[in-house]
Design a protein around this motif. Structure first.
Motif, PDB file in Angstrom:
ATOM      1  N   THR A  88       0.830  -1.212   0.000  1.00 29.42           N
ATOM      2  CA  THR A  88       0.000   0.000   0.000  1.00 29.42           C
ATOM      3  C   THR A  88       0.861   1.257   0.000  1.00 29.42           C
ATOM      4  OG1 THR A  88      -1.772  -1.161   1.158  1.00 29.42           O
ATOM      5  CG2 THR A  88      -1.824   1.259   1.212  1.00 29.42           C
ATOM      6  N   CYS A  89       1.859   1.281   0.872  1.00 36.26           N
ATOM      7  CA  CYS A  89       2.698   2.481   1.003  1.00 36.26           C
ATOM      8  C   CYS A  89       4.080   2.305   0.409  1.00 36.26           C
ATOM      9  CB  CYS A  89       2.822   2.878   2.475  1.00 36.26           C
ATOM     10  SG  CYS A  89       3.692   1.661   3.495  1.00 36.26           S
TER      11      CYS A  89
ATOM     12  N   GLU B  73       3.573   5.573   5.185  1.00 38.02           N
ATOM     13  CA  GLU B  73       2.530   6.577   5.061  1.00 38.02           C
ATOM     14  C   GLU B  73       2.024   6.616   3.635  1.00 38.02           C
ATOM     15  OE1 GLU B  73       4.453  10.148   6.281  1.00 38.02           O
ATOM     16  OE2 GLU B  73       5.552  10.384   4.399  1.00 38.02           O
TER      17      GLU B  73
ATOM     18  N   ARG C 298      -0.664  10.689   5.620  1.00 38.40           N
ATOM     19  CA  ARG C 298      -1.237  10.094   6.823  1.00 38.40           C
ATOM     20  C   ARG C 298      -0.631   8.698   6.999  1.00 38.40           C
ATOM     21  NH1 ARG C 298      -5.469   6.568   5.341  1.00 38.40           N
ATOM     22  NH2 ARG C 298      -6.073   6.742   3.127  1.00 38.40           N
TER      23      ARG C 298
ATOM     24  N   CYS D  87      -0.021   4.850   7.112  1.00 37.07           N
ATOM     25  CA  CYS D  87      -0.570   3.798   6.261  1.00 37.07           C
ATOM     26  C   CYS D  87      -1.496   2.905   7.089  1.00 37.07           C
ATOM     27  CB  CYS D  87       0.550   2.957   5.657  1.00 37.07           C
ATOM     28  SG  CYS D  87      -0.052   1.566   4.661  1.00 37.07           S
ATOM     29  N   PRO D  88      -2.755   2.738   6.679  1.00 32.65           N
ATOM     30  CA  PRO D  88      -3.678   1.915   7.459  1.00 32.65           C
ATOM     31  C   PRO D  88      -3.412   0.418   7.335  1.00 32.65           C
ATOM     32  CG  PRO D  88      -4.758   2.672   5.449  1.00 32.65           C
ATOM     33  CD  PRO D  88      -3.404   3.336   5.485  1.00 32.65           C
ATOM     34  N   THR D  89      -2.685   0.019   6.308  1.00 30.83           N
ATOM     35  CA  THR D  89      -2.424  -1.411   6.103  1.00 30.83           C
ATOM     36  C   THR D  89      -1.342  -1.930   7.040  1.00 30.83           C
ATOM     37  OG1 THR D  89      -3.065  -1.213   3.777  1.00 30.83           O
ATOM     38  CG2 THR D  89      -1.781  -3.163   4.405  1.00 30.83           C
TER      39      THR D  89
ATOM     40  N   GLN E  15       0.060   0.010   9.593  1.00 32.51           N
ATOM     41  CA  GLN E  15       0.134   0.833  10.792  1.00 32.51           C
ATOM     42  C   GLN E  15       1.447   1.618  10.862  1.00 32.51           C
ATOM     43  OE1 GLN E  15      -1.180  -2.587  11.246  1.00 32.51           O
ATOM     44  NE2 GLN E  15      -3.042  -1.435  10.762  1.00 32.51           N
TER      45      GLN E  15
END
Length: 379
Positions: free
Chosen positions: A164-165, A170, A186, A188-190, A192
């Motif tokens: 993802t990142c 991020e 922000r 990265c939600p995948t 953390q």
């Protein structure tokens, strides 16, 4: 001079990620405070964990490879920040973050973090706090996973770069505003914000690198410890996420009330009740202390409220030499019931001492004395 983080792990510059992880796991297993009681093991374990954290963070490792130290904020030159921006606001990166939403990336954060401290209460008797003891306590804390040794991965597998990142930790989005094109960042939600994902988590810790465990630990209570004091056991707290160094365990002492003695710092106090005759004539009493029986001498004419001090019979001084005292407070007991013979003897004593016990001060033995006697007899 920058720390040789490769050397801490016994590696040469340019070592692969697999070599770094392999070296860390071996050293962490040998140095962890739970398995290595040596005095310097905890410090060495923290040093190894710090080196592992630095070398597994792409941005920190880039600084190390340039000859800098990522943990030294505000230094110029290779790997440093020539604008003086360390922690806090004021560096170039912070200014860029404030105006452009994090366009100057800080890189992914490490999965390895230091653990929290823990607190447990232990109840002790007065004799245990005064003379010291060793007691076993049971704690339920996070400990290093013995399957993956903190890596969080299943045996034979490794973390992978977050798709993802792209390993940055991020994600960014482009927005238009009155300032023009603004890049907002922000975590990265995948992953953390770590830049890595674990496709095959450890079956025991589910990828956290630590598990809950109940342990029994012997604790040495020093002589002279007081109620409310805390004893620090370094490295016996919670192991951090990713197998990070453990925090400390604090043991808070609570002293149970004693039936006879009270405590004021290093001094002990007790009360002894004396018959009126013993206080008047003097005597020797056998006093039961925390260390055995002691003979104390009561001088003739002792008054209620007087006290005796037994030197060095109190608690040891924690910060100093010697011991406190045992203070014996004396209460003289006046009889409340007298028979005729006892009353007659007291009247004779009063006469011999020339004491006037009558209402009007005459020589007879009635009047006030009779009322006092009646009060003693409950009439």
């Amino acid at each position: 001079m920058a720390t040789d983080y490769y050397g801490v792990l016994g590696l040469k510059p340019g070592a692969s990620d697999a070599d770094i992880k392999r070296a860390y796991r071996k050293m962490a297993r040998d140095l962890h405070p739970d398995v290595n009681p040596d005095a310097g093991a905890k410090d060495r374990f923290q040093e190894v964990s710090r080196a592992y954290e630095a070398l597994t963070d792409p941005e920190k490792r880039r600084i190390i490879d340039l000859g800098g130290d990522p943990y030294e904020s505000g230094r110029g030159g290779a790997g440093g920040n020539p604008f003086g921006g360390g922690a806090g606001f004021g560096g170039l990166n912070d200014i860029m973050d404030a105006f452009f939403g994090g366009a100057a990336t800080r890189g992914p954060r490490s999965r390895v973090r230091e653990g929290e401290d823990a607190l447990i209460r232990v109840d002790l008797d007065l004799s245990e706090t005064v003379f010291g003891t060793t007691t076993d306590i049971t704690v339920d804390t996070a400990v290093l996973c013995d399957v993956c040794t903190g890596a969080g991965t299943a045996p034979g597998t490794h973390p992978e770069t977050c798709s993802t990142c792209g390993g940055r930790g991020e994600v960014q989005s482009v927005q238009r505003s009155f300032l023009g094109q603004v890049i907002a960042s922000r975590p990265c939600p995948t992953c953390q914000a770590t830049g890595q994902v674990i496709p095959s988590p450890c079956p025991q810790c589910a990828g956290d690198g630590r598990v809950r465990s109940r342990r029994t630990i012997p604790v040495k209570i020093p002589a002279g410890v007081e109620d409310g004091m805390r004893i620090r056991l370094a490295g016996y707290g919670e192991v951090g996420p990713g197998g990070g160094p453990a925090g400390d365990l604090y043991v808070e002492v609570h002293e149970r009330p004693h039936d006879v003695f009270t405590r004021d710092g290093e001094d002990l106090h007790c009360r002894v009740t004396l018959p009126m005759t013993a206080a008047a004539l003097g005597t020797t009493l056998k006093l039961e202390t925390l260390e055995g029986n002691e003979d104390i001498t009561i001088k003739p004419g002792t008054q209620s409220g007087n006290s005796l001090t037994l030197r060095a019979h109190g608690a040891p001084r924690l910060r100093g030499t010697g011991r406190g005292n045992l203070v014996v407070h004396l209460d003289v007991q006046t009889p409340t019931r007298l028979d005729d013979r006892q009353s007659e003897l007291l009247r004779e004593l009063a006469a011999l001492r020339g004491e006037d016990l009558t209402e009007g001060g005459s020589a007879n033995h009635g009047g006030l004395f009779s009322r006092v006697r009646d009060a003693f007899n409950g009439r």
